[in-house]
Design a protein around this motif. Structure first.
Motif, PDB file in Angstrom:
ATOM      1  N   ILE A  42       4.662  48.446  -1.085  1.00 25.90           N
ATOM      2  CA  ILE A  42       3.981  48.199  -2.361  1.00 25.90           C
ATOM      3  C   ILE A  42       3.794  46.704  -2.618  1.00 25.90           C
ATOM      4  O   ILE A  42       2.712  46.234  -2.957  1.00 25.90           O
ATOM      5  N   ARG A  43       4.880  45.941  -2.405  1.00 28.94           N
ATOM      6  CA  ARG A  43       4.815  44.510  -2.694  1.00 28.94           C
ATOM      7  C   ARG A  43       3.957  43.775  -1.678  1.00 28.94           C
ATOM      8  O   ARG A  43       3.167  42.914  -2.000  1.00 28.94           O
ATOM      9  N   GLY A  44       4.204  44.146  -0.424  1.00 29.41           N
ATOM     10  CA  GLY A  44       3.582  43.377   0.650  1.00 29.41           C
ATOM     11  C   GLY A  44       2.175  43.851   0.940  1.00 29.41           C
ATOM     12  O   GLY A  44       1.557  43.416   1.910  1.00 29.41           O
ATOM     13  N   GLN A  45       1.694  44.765   0.093  1.00 30.51           N
ATOM     14  CA  GLN A  45       0.365  45.304   0.329  1.00 30.51           C
ATOM     15  C   GLN A  45      -0.617  44.146   0.467  1.00 30.51           C
ATOM     16  O   GLN A  45      -0.826  43.379  -0.462  1.00 30.51           O
ATOM     17  N   SER A  46      -1.209  44.035   1.652  1.00 26.81           N
ATOM     18  CA  SER A  46      -2.153  42.944   1.833  1.00 26.81           C
ATOM     19  C   SER A  46      -3.413  43.339   1.083  1.00 26.81           C
ATOM     20  O   SER A  46      -3.946  44.422   1.260  1.00 26.81           O
ATOM     21  N   SER A  47      -3.841  42.464   0.160  1.00 24.30           N
ATOM     22  CA  SER A  47      -5.088  42.759  -0.536  1.00 24.30           C
ATOM     23  C   SER A  47      -6.113  41.737  -0.075  1.00 24.30           C
ATOM     24  O   SER A  47      -6.238  40.675  -0.656  1.00 24.30           O
ATOM     25  N   GLU A 120     -25.059  49.407 -10.092  1.00 24.06           N
ATOM     26  CA  GLU A 120     -24.418  50.526  -9.401  1.00 24.06           C
ATOM     27  C   GLU A 120     -23.453  49.973  -8.359  1.00 24.06           C
ATOM     28  O   GLU A 120     -23.800  49.099  -7.576  1.00 24.06           O
ATOM     29  N   LEU A 121     -22.234  50.482  -8.380  1.00 28.39           N
ATOM     30  CA  LEU A 121     -21.260  50.090  -7.363  1.00 28.39           C
ATOM     31  C   LEU A 121     -21.127  51.222  -6.362  1.00 28.39           C
ATOM     32  O   LEU A 121     -20.940  52.370  -6.740  1.00 28.39           O
ATOM     33  N   MET A 122     -21.234  50.896  -5.087  1.00 25.51           N
ATOM     34  CA  MET A 122     -21.035  51.943  -4.085  1.00 25.51           C
ATOM     35  C   MET A 122     -19.900  51.531  -3.158  1.00 25.51           C
ATOM     36  O   MET A 122     -19.839  50.401  -2.674  1.00 25.51           O
ATOM     37  N   THR A 123     -18.972  52.485  -2.946  1.00 23.73           N
ATOM     38  CA  THR A 123     -17.836  52.244  -2.051  1.00 23.73           C
ATOM     39  C   THR A 123     -17.859  53.298  -0.949  1.00 23.73           C
ATOM     40  O   THR A 123     -18.537  54.309  -1.095  1.00 23.73           O
ATOM     41  N   PRO A 124     -17.111  53.100   0.121  1.00 22.21           N
ATOM     42  CA  PRO A 124     -17.148  54.093   1.210  1.00 22.21           C
ATOM     43  C   PRO A 124     -16.630  55.473   0.781  1.00 22.21           C
ATOM     44  O   PRO A 124     -17.090  56.483   1.273  1.00 22.21           O
ATOM     45  N   GLY A 125     -15.652  55.517  -0.131  1.00 23.19           N
ATOM     46  CA  GLY A 125     -15.158  56.816  -0.584  1.00 23.19           C
ATOM     47  C   GLY A 125     -14.276  57.517   0.419  1.00 23.19           C
ATOM     48  O   GLY A 125     -14.098  58.725   0.355  1.00 23.19           O
ATOM     49  N   VAL A 126     -13.717  56.768   1.368  1.00 26.01           N
ATOM     50  CA  VAL A 126     -12.833  57.392   2.348  1.00 26.01           C
ATOM     51  C   VAL A 126     -11.394  57.405   1.838  1.00 26.01           C
ATOM     52  O   VAL A 126     -10.744  58.434   1.768  1.00 26.01           O
ATOM     53  N   ILE A 127     -10.919  56.223   1.454  1.00 25.00           N
ATOM     54  CA  ILE A 127      -9.571  56.130   0.887  1.00 25.00           C
ATOM     55  C   ILE A 127      -9.713  55.667  -0.549  1.00 25.00           C
ATOM     56  O   ILE A 127     -10.039  54.502  -0.825  1.00 25.00           O
ATOM     57  N   SER A 128      -9.495  56.569  -1.461  1.00 25.59           N
ATOM     58  CA  SER A 128      -9.840  56.282  -2.854  1.00 25.59           C
ATOM     59  C   SER A 128      -9.002  55.138  -3.432  1.00 25.59           C
ATOM     60  O   SER A 128      -9.466  54.387  -4.276  1.00 25.59           O
ATOM     61  N   THR A 129      -7.771  55.006  -2.955  1.00 31.94           N
ATOM     62  CA  THR A 129      -6.951  53.923  -3.517  1.00 31.94           C
ATOM     63  C   THR A 129      -7.511  52.553  -3.128  1.00 31.94           C
ATOM     64  O   THR A 129      -7.520  51.628  -3.927  1.00 31.94           O
ATOM     65  N   ASP A 131     -10.669  51.942  -2.490  1.00 32.76           N
ATOM     66  CA  ASP A 131     -11.878  51.790  -3.289  1.00 32.76           C
ATOM     67  C   ASP A 131     -11.544  51.273  -4.683  1.00 32.76           C
ATOM     68  O   ASP A 131     -12.165  50.338  -5.188  1.00 32.76           O
ATOM     69  N   SER A 132     -10.505  51.903  -5.281  1.00 33.06           N
ATOM     70  CA  SER A 132     -10.145  51.501  -6.640  1.00 33.06           C
ATOM     71  C   SER A 132      -9.746  50.040  -6.694  1.00 33.06           C
ATOM     72  O   SER A 132     -10.106  49.307  -7.617  1.00 33.06           O
ATOM     73  N   LEU A 133      -8.978  49.607  -5.671  1.00 40.16           N
ATOM     74  CA  LEU A 133      -8.541  48.211  -5.635  1.00 40.16           C
ATOM     75  C   LEU A 133      -9.753  47.272  -5.610  1.00 40.16           C
ATOM     76  O   LEU A 133      -9.811  46.285  -6.352  1.00 40.16           O
ATOM     77  N   HIS A 134     -10.735  47.609  -4.760  1.00 39.10           N
ATOM     78  CA  HIS A 134     -11.909  46.744  -4.622  1.00 39.10           C
ATOM     79  C   HIS A 134     -12.774  46.786  -5.871  1.00 39.10           C
ATOM     80  O   HIS A 134     -13.261  45.751  -6.328  1.00 39.10           O
ATOM     81  N   VAL A 135     -12.966  47.974  -6.426  1.00 34.58           N
ATOM     82  CA  VAL A 135     -13.765  48.086  -7.649  1.00 34.58           C
ATOM     83  C   VAL A 135     -13.099  47.284  -8.772  1.00 34.58           C
ATOM     84  O   VAL A 135     -13.758  46.561  -9.527  1.00 34.58           O
TER      85      VAL A 135
END
Lengths: 381, 263
Positions: A42-47, A120-129, A131-135
């Motif tokens: 969780i902490r080290g999650q590379s963003s 309009e924002l479009m994301t790949p929709g493969v891994i929703s988490t 996507d949420s981070l990027h949005v």
């Protein structure tokens, strides 16, 4: 009740642990490993910087908006990728993983429009988490862009816990409760099954020992180890000892340093009550198992639903309506709520919700003690 | 029956019956055991020996009939402090050491005297293996420790359920020397066995089949009744005589089925 006999049974359990290093490892090593791993993930999650592309479909008005967005994104730390000016090329870039979010400025009149142009924002929709981070990153950048323009700014503060939102804060109390229940249940279930199958229970019952002394001895023995387990977990969860970088290892913190407002005594009280319930549930269910594997088979029935419904992952109020009453009869629900009350809110015994939590845990423990003791029969009818 | 003896019986059972579903594991057994003697319960596996012992120890409640042990009607928790019970399974903790097991059972019996524990361990020749974990003991040593755990409180009455199963002949001799010594000290010992040659070491035998006492008396008396030279033959002959009467009414076994009677 004869205190010496109770103590002897508790000591028997402790002596057994002394030689059973694997069980000790399960009790102390496993929670620490899981907690550290979780903390690391969780902490080290590379963003990595969010990569966006902006496409204009709304003519000259759109072009102005695109410029504003690109400026805002750049100042907001986003990476703007030039992929050409068509929606198709943006889709292709998304598909090839060259960008994370495609922004398209659509002309007024497209669905969703309130009169002006639509972004309009479009994301790949493969891994929703992901996507949420990027949005979220895009939205933050855009919000920052309008921050200076007189639009109201939104500042997020928290009543409890650390102001920096950290999933671990709410996870730690839940995991303490979960581990306290899970390992104690499994170890007692197996241990008591061995008593039943190995003939020691038969022999024990041929001594003047009372059933209440067996139950108390077991509760004390395993309760003690559950409490020690909590000490270790608490040290890992709330401790923050910095370990300097050694060789290829980066500097890290031994202990997750989670913000903690709570009283250790109340934490122990909650876990001890929960553990006594788990001990007696183990005694109770060991009646219905003939092998150790069959004890393990109870895990999906007894442990997993509690983990899903008890508030480890989702709060009770967010559960579907029919599941909420079920969640409200599970002991883990009250243990986790109690631990959050103590550790995050810093509540004391004066808190009514904490009183309810403790009362329910006590009630559950008493009911399970009675049921567990009922399965230890001296005279078979 | 030992009617006429001046000593009060240690164990008295009257018409004890224990029924599990359609099967009567113990089917109307009466007995009187007097102090200082070794009694043998002799019978094939499944004949009801263990159930009889469990009724006498108070681990099972009789369907009908009564069992009085040391003057108290069973089941009664308090009496258990004066009874030793060595189960058929070893019934000791594999994750504890020898002395930890002995101390544990001593605590259960309320014994604080460490010398009693030492005595029991010395008696079974485990005095030098205090700290050995049970996991590392041989089968015979486990049997010995199991016996020691039934002796830590110096019981006046000792129930031993197949104590010599899996025990080598040399150790068996040692065990029987212990039993004889304990009986000489005034303890009453009830031993179950399906090994006929052990039976002659008992003062009195009860041949048990299908939950009933087939014959009782000393080994010599039983051989005489049956008209055979050895107990094994006596058992088979007596079982053969009893079988038609015992088998015919409740069961639909063929009348010439001798297997059913003996197993």
């Amino acid at each position: 009740m004869n205190v010496r006999r109770v103590a002897a049974i508790a000591r028997r359990i402790a002596n057994g642990f002394k030689r059973d290093h694997r069980s000790l490892g399960l009790l102390f090593g496993a929670p620490v490993l899981v907690l550290l791993l979780l903390g690391w993930v969780i902490r080290g999650q590379s963003s990595p910087a969010t990569r966006i592309a902006v496409v204009n479909e709304a003519g000259p008005l759109g072009a102005v908006i695109v410029t504003r967005i690109v400026d805002a994104a750049r100042t907001g730390g986003l990476q703007v990728v030039d992929i050409g000016a068509s929606v198709d090329s943006a889709r292709a870039a998304l598909a090839d993983d060259r960008i994370d979010v495609a922004l398209t400025v659509e002309p007024p009149g497209t669905p969703g429009s309130t009169g002006g142009p639509v972004i309009e924002l479009m994301t790949p929709g493969v891994i929703s988490t992901d996507d949420s981070l990027h949005v979220a990153a895009v939205q933050r950048a855009l919000a920052d862009a309008v921050a200076g323009t007189g639009a109201p700014a939104v500042v997020h503060r928290v009543l409890y816990g650390s102001p920096d939102p950290d999933v671990l804060d709410s996870f730690a109390p839940a995991l303490i409760g979960f581990f306290g229940f899970f390992f104690v249940f499994v170890l007692t279930g197996v241990s008591f099954l061995r008593e039943r199958v190995g003939g020691t229970l038969e022999r024990l019952l041929a001594t003047p020992v009372r059933r209440s002394e067996i139950v108390a001895g077991y509760s004390l023995g395993f309760g003690l180890f559950a409490t020690l387990q909590v000490v270790v977990i608490l040290m890992v969860a709330f401790g923050s000892l910095r370990v300097p970088a050694i060789g290829p290892l980066p500097e890290f913190s031994a202990g997750l340093g989670i913000a903690n407002a709570g009283s250790p005594a109340l934490t122990f009280l909650i876990v001890f009550l929960l553990a006594i319930g788990a001990v007696n549930l183990g005694i109770l269910l060991s009646t219905f198992a003939r092998t150790e594997l069959q004890v393990i088979q109870f895990i999906p029935i007894v442990i997993v639903p509690q983990a899903l419904l008890g508030g480890v992952f989702w709060s009770i109020s967010s559960l579907p309506d029919p599941l909420q009453p079920i969640a409200r009869v599970l002991p883990l629900t009250y243990a986790i709520d109690g631990l959050r009350n103590v550790l995050i809110r810093g509540e004391g015994l004066a808190s009514q919700t904490l009183q309810v939590d403790l009362l329910v845990l006590l009630l559950v423990a008493v009911v399970l003690i009675v049921l567990g003791a009922a399965t230890i029969r001296r005279e078979v009818a | 029956m030992t009617a006429g003896t001046d000593v009060a019986p240690v164990v008295e059972a009257r018409e004890l019956r224990k029924v599990f579903g359609p099967i009567a594991a113990v089917d109307g057994i009466s007995l009187d055991f007097t102090p200082g003697r070794i009694y043998g319960l002799l019978g094939p596996n499944g004949s009801g020996k263990t159930t009889l012992i469990r009724l006498l120890v108070g681990l099972a409640r009789p369907t009908s009939g009564t069992a009085r042990v040391l003057g108290t009607e069973m089941p009664e928790r308090q009496v258990l402090g004066r009874i030793g019970y060595m189960t058929q399974a070893d019934g000791i903790y594999a994750d504890l050491s020898v002395v930890e097991n002995a101390r544990f059972f001593a605590s259960m019996y309320g014994v604080r005297d460490r010398t009693a524990i030492e005595e029991a361990l010395d008696l079974v020749d485990l005095g030098g293996r205090h700290s050995t974990p049970v996991e590392e003991l041989s089968g015979g040593m486990r049997r010995r420790l199991s016996l020691a755990c039934a002796l830590v409180h110096r019981p006046r009455l000792l129930f031993l359920d197949e104590p010599t199963v899996g025990v080598d002949p040399a150790l068996r001799v040692v065990f029987w020397e212990h039993f004889r010594r304990l009986a000489a000290d005034g303890a009453t010992i009830v031993v179950s066995s399906h090994v006929m040659d052990e039976a002659d070491r008992c003062d009195e035998l009860l041949l048990i089949l299908n939950g009933r006492v087939l014959a009782r008396g000393s080994g010599a008396q039983i051989r005489e009744t049956a008209g055979t030279h050895d107990l094994e033959g006596a058992f088979l002959r007596l079982a053969g005589r009893a079988a038609p009467a015992a088998e015919a009414p409740p069961r639909e076994a063929p009348p010439n089925d001798r297997e059913g009677a003996a197993s």
